[in-house]
Design an enzyme around this catalytic site. Structure first.
Site, PDB file in Angstrom:
ATOM      1  N   GLY A  47       0.819  -1.203   0.000  1.00 32.02           N
ATOM      2  CA  GLY A  47       0.000   0.000   0.000  1.00 32.02           C
ATOM      3  C   GLY A  47       0.853   1.254   0.000  1.00 32.02           C
ATOM      4  O   GLY A  47       0.576   2.202   0.726  1.00 32.02           O
ATOM      5  N   HIS A  48       1.904   1.243  -0.828  1.00 34.10           N
ATOM      6  CA  HIS A  48       2.796   2.392  -0.925  1.00 34.10           C
ATOM      7  C   HIS A  48       3.623   2.295  -2.204  1.00 34.10           C
ATOM      8  O   HIS A  48       3.598   1.281  -2.899  1.00 34.10           O
ATOM      9  CB  HIS A  48       3.718   2.476   0.299  1.00 34.10           C
ATOM     10  N   ALA A  49       4.361   3.352  -2.482  1.00 35.26           N
ATOM     11  CA  ALA A  49       5.338   3.388  -3.565  1.00 35.26           C
ATOM     12  C   ALA A  49       6.639   3.930  -2.983  1.00 35.26           C
ATOM     13  O   ALA A  49       6.657   4.473  -1.873  1.00 35.26           O
ATOM     14  CB  ALA A  49       4.858   4.283  -4.704  1.00 35.26           C
TER      15      ALA A  49
END
Length: 131
Positions: A47-49
């Site tokens: 749930g991130h980059a």
């Protein structure tokens, strides 16, 4: 999308298989190693980059799905073979889901942990890509 499946060299014999990751197996120096385990099948990880970090994800046991997003496309890749790794370059949103019982996700990262490298909100990720 800047991803690829990396074949991890292996040695096979009657005693079992041995997977080998050396300097030329992946296109970055490994600066951090961690793994996810005992993840409930209904949980979502990631749930991130990352702005700069590159990662290689390997299902060393079991299976899980990796959902990858850019502002223009979405892909879902199932990892379930310990001799194949998913190379994710910087600036790609990732979510991990659908973990099988006993699955283990090994992550090899190009950088040590730095909170400044993370984009943790999807709207911020989209804004970051407008630059």
């Amino acid at each position: 999308m800047n991803i690829e499946i990396i074949e991890i060299p292996k040695r096979e014999d009657y005693r079992g298989n041995l997977a080998i990751i050396e300097n030329d197996t992946i296109p970055f120096d490994i600066n951090r190693v961690y793994y996810l385990f005992d993840v409930p099948s209904t949980s979502h990880r990631g749930g991130h980059a990352h702005k700069n970090l590159k990662q290689l994800l390997i299902a060393v046991s079991g299976s899980f799905d990796v959902v990858l997003k850019t502002p223009k496309e979405t892909k879902k890749i199932t990892l379930n073979k310990p001799d194949k790794g998913l190379l994710i370059h910087e600036n790609i949103w990732r979510e991990l889901e659908n973990f099988s019982s006993g699955s283990v996700c090994l992550v090899l990262a190009s950088e040590v942990f730095s909170e400044e490298d993370y984009i943790r909100d999807y709207a911020d990720f989209l804004d970051y890509n407008k630059k």
